[in-house]
Design a protein around this motif. Structure first.
Motif, short mmCIF file in Angstrom:
data_model
loop_
_atom_site.label_atom_id
_atom_site.label_comp_id
_atom_site.label_asym_id
_atom_site.label_seq_id
_atom_site.Cartn_x
_atom_site.Cartn_y
_atom_site.Cartn_z
N VAL A 41 -27.26 11.33 -14.78
CA VAL A 41 -26.57 10.52 -15.78
C VAL A 41 -26.05 11.34 -16.96
O VAL A 41 -26.27 11.01 -18.13
N THR A 42 -25.33 12.43 -16.60
CA THR A 42 -24.82 13.30 -17.65
C THR A 42 -23.40 12.92 -18.06
O THR A 42 -23.14 12.61 -19.23
N ASN B 190 -26.51 5.37 -19.76
CA ASN B 190 -26.15 6.51 -20.60
C ASN B 190 -25.46 7.61 -19.79
O ASN B 190 -25.70 8.80 -20.02
N ALA B 191 -24.61 7.19 -18.84
CA ALA B 191 -24.02 8.18 -17.93
C ALA B 191 -22.73 8.80 -18.49
O ALA B 191 -22.47 9.97 -18.26
N GLY B 192 -21.93 8.02 -19.17
CA GLY B 192 -20.74 8.59 -19.79
C GLY B 192 -19.55 8.75 -18.85
O GLY B 192 -18.50 9.24 -19.25
N THR C 180 -26.89 11.26 -26.19
CA THR C 180 -27.09 11.20 -24.76
C THR C 180 -26.10 10.43 -23.93
O THR C 180 -26.02 10.62 -22.73
N ALA C 181 -25.32 9.52 -24.56
CA ALA C 181 -24.44 8.68 -23.74
C ALA C 181 -23.27 9.47 -23.19
O ALA C 181 -23.02 9.47 -21.98
N GLY C 182 -22.56 10.15 -24.07
CA GLY C 182 -21.49 11.01 -23.58
C GLY C 182 -20.13 10.37 -23.45
O GLY C 182 -19.19 11.00 -22.97
N THR D 30 -28.30 15.90 -20.96
CA THR D 30 -27.59 14.98 -20.06
C THR D 30 -26.67 14.06 -20.87
O THR D 30 -26.66 12.85 -20.68
N VAL D 31 -25.90 14.67 -21.76
CA VAL D 31 -25.02 13.91 -22.65
C VAL D 31 -23.65 13.73 -22.02
O VAL D 31 -23.17 12.60 -21.85
N GLY D 32 -23.01 14.84 -21.68
CA GLY D 32 -21.70 14.73 -21.03
C GLY D 32 -20.53 14.95 -21.96
O GLY D 32 -19.39 14.91 -21.51
K LIG Z 1 -24.78 11.04 -20.48
#
Ligand SMILES: [K+]
Ligand SMILES: [K+]
Lengths: 455, 455
Positions: free
Chosen positions: A67-68, A182-184, A287-289, A399-401
């Motif tokens: 979930v990056t 929170n995958a972005g 973390t969301a991205g 794992t932000v993105g």
């Molecule tokens: K993310």
């Protein structure tokens, strides 16, 4: 706890022991990533009908499962609907997997569960029996789908106005899943992410809500739903909520001030738009991205502050990454305690146990070493500027993105380094927390004490 | 220890209590810096006969007293002989001040001195009485002047060949003082530092020797001179020596490999020159601040690795800065201990006490926060690139004095930030170590324990 319950706990423990949770986690994730990579490598996963190549497929799969949200190809432009649905499933499985595993591990395998926690656990989840395990998983699934469902409906209403009904609903579901986990990942196209919607209050509001709740962690959400009164919450929930609020507010103020007169970001927005964009940046960084501003347009201090927020990340047993809000809170309180010459680390009139503090410190230091090593290697393999490299590595670890734009320009070795950093950032802290939960080997011989000068 | 000795220690303790050592240190250093700033601001301190301005004078004075070596004007070109001698005196007083204070504080004010340490102390310095205090200071002065004397003679021999007798001897003394105190100030001119001598084995060898011994710390030097056998050394000395060797060797290998084919640095040097230059870079990075290579010519990974070494720095009770080798060693061993599920942090068959470990962690975290805050502020005030800013800040914190070239271009606010960072980097860890040495306030009420999830 009566006798039969005790026996059942023992059975449960032995059952999980055989499966070796660290192995389940690491190999489970690796297997999921591999399957995802194979599927996304298929020509039919691409709109063009031509495979994107295995390394790119593996990168995308890792980014989805962890979930990056870092992407080497644009999700909307490159992938077919089949490919996009594969990505959505990988996100959902990755997010749920971590949340469930983490909650289970923290609640069931924690060796030193206090009586109070056991009562909280039984109250909350009734999972001191094997049936409780099933119940717990069901609870987590239910919570996830309720949040995602509400988010999807609200987003669909808005997206239908823009993209028409079928695409609007599809976009609503995809982005609700991506946001709560929170995958972005986004389907807006052309690496634009949510920048076209920087002043849209509904999209901003729903996405921020999903990100925040997804990032609080299941235990906190459950505690909140059950108690509804801050005073009665567990210490963990109190710390997570306080720290989350502090970080959100300080992030908002920092970005608002630093970007206020930057014509490329907030400068040209309406007063409400400025507030929305600064708030979104504060929410997304940990973390969301997703992004409503182009990150490479931010001022240098804003980029640096984003790195700081990305490193801290979300809360334990959530879909988010980073060293976690509670870890940061414990480290800060430890410093306060020692500077104030106090004996115990006290938060909300509770003493934080010594081994709990140690875990926090170890996680923080290992995270630092990981980010340092990974970014050091990238300075050797990549041609990008230093800030972009440090930003990219921290984003992968947490794992932000978010990216300053170098993801698509990474060399093959660079891609592999980022893949490994995402994986380590995702399973690492948890595996560590698990390993640290195991019984300490009592030494046969204890050596005499001797001091070393520091500072 | 008989009764009269015990009484004397008490008197000693009370005497120092009244003077409040933290205040002596902070105000003493601040006063010395101010006096230095006033002197260097005098027109007669400049070759041109025109004052360099108070902010520049204060910057230079801070850099000299904190034995940093960052310069906003070239020492040789700008300052008159009077000005240069003021700088040399400031370096000597700053270096001696820290070394003496630190040794005194660590040896005398450390609250939890073990019997073994007390014996080591008495053996080594016989300073459990007031006369011991005088003796200790005399020991430190003597050690300093012996090292500086030998260094000055050797350097003078070489410099006389280049600059003639009077200038050669002057240069020999100045650079020996600057090197043993890890100050990094030079009189070569034009900000060149030792780059003209990159392949000169004598100058390289002598300067490296002075830096290394100056950076080991007085307690270790004394322990070494007394025991002459690694096995019999105190745990502190063993840790410091091991860590110093490890860092020197790994620094050498890293720079040698990364710069081998860089035509601006090692690429065009002879095989011996390559080895000398890589070794010098490894030695200088951890706090000395001299340079035989132009740092802005290094490859990006080398610059990054230099930041890492600067952050760690030299050893306690030395003339060097940083978080210190022993602090880093304890943090690394703590991680190993927890990952190996062991109970005690063990080094060389000794247990490191819990509060010792905590101190190390607190110093490390505070240093990180200091570097972060300071560099964050500089990204707001300065126009330089991020790597140069992070490099400059770490250099100031670790009182190293290396720069990628932005020191002379700093804005006035930037200079003030760097002045404060040098000051905090110099007195901070020590003040902290002192404060941490004070008796812990036992809490009246102990709150119940409760765990927080981390990772
Ligand atoms: K993310
Ligand atoms: K220095």
């Amino acid at each position: 706890m009566d006798f039969s319950e005790a026996v059942e706990i023992k059975i449960l423990h032995f059952g999980l022991r055989k499966l070796k949770p660290t192995q389940i986690l690491v190999f489970g994730f690796a297997a999921l990533i591999l399957v995802g990579g194979i599927l996304l490598n298929l020509p039919s996963a691409s709109k063009s009908g031509q495979s994107i190549g295995f390394l790119n497929a593996l990168f995308t799969s890792t980014s989805a499962v962890c979930v990056t949200g870092l992407v080497v190809v644009d999700t909307q432009t490159q992938f077919s609907t089949f490919g996009q649905i594969v990505i959505m499933c990988l996100i959902q499985m990755g997010g749920l997997g971590i949340m469930t595993m983490a909650t289970l591990i923290f609640l069931l395998l924690g060796k030193k569960i206090t009586l109070r926690e056991r009562i909280v656990m039984q109250e909350a989840l009734n999972q001191s029996t094997l049936s409780g395990l099933v119940k717990l998983t069901r609870h987590i699934l239910l919570t996830t789908f309720i949040f995602e469902g509400i988010g999807a409906i609200l987003l669909s209403i808005r997206f239908t106005q823009i993209y028409g009904i079928s695409k609007g609903i599809y976009y609503g579901v995809f982005h609700a899943v991506s946001a709560f986990n929170n995958a972005g990942f986004d389907l807006i196209g052309g690496f634009k992410n949510f920048t076209p919607f920087v002043e849209d209050p509904i999209i901003n509001g729903v996405i921020m809500g999903l990100i925040i709740f997804g990032g609080l962690g299941f235990t906190v959400i459950h505690d909140l739903l059950l108690k509804r009164n801050f005073k009665h919450l567990s210490l963990h929930s109190k710390v997570v909520i306080t720290m989350t609020l502090l970080l959100l507010v300080s992030g908002f103020i920092t970005f608002y001030c630093l970007e206020y007169s930057n014509l490329k970001t907030l400068g040209n927005l309406s007063p409400t738009g400025k507030i929305l964009a600064a708030a979104f940046q504060s929410v997304t960084a940990r973390t969301a991205g997703f992004n409503t501003l182009n990150l490479s347009d931010l001022t240098m201090p804003s980029k640096y502050f984003t790195i700081f927020l990305m490193f801290i990340g979300a809360s334990p047993a959530s879909t988010g990454g980073g060293i976690k809000t509670s870890t940061f809170a414990i480290i800060i309180m430890m410093i306060y305690t020692i500077l104030a010459s106090k004996e115990d680390v006290e938060i909300y009139q509770r003493r934080v146990p010594m081994d709990n503090i140690f875990k926090a410190v170890v996680i923080g230091v290992i995270a630092l070493l990981l980010v340092f090593t990974s970014s050091f290697l990238l300075t050797i393999t990549e041609k990008a500027d230093f800030l972009s490299i440090l930003f990219e590595t921290t984003s992968a670890f947490g794992t932000v993105g978010l990216t300053l734009g170098i993801t698509t320009e990474l060399t093959s070795i660079g891609k592999i380094i980022i893949i490994l950093t995402m994986f380590a950032g995702r399973v690492g802290p948890l595996t560590l927390a698990m390993a640290l939960g195991s019984r300490i080997n009592k030494a046969m011989i204890r050596f005499p004490e001797e001091r070393i000068l520091v500072g």
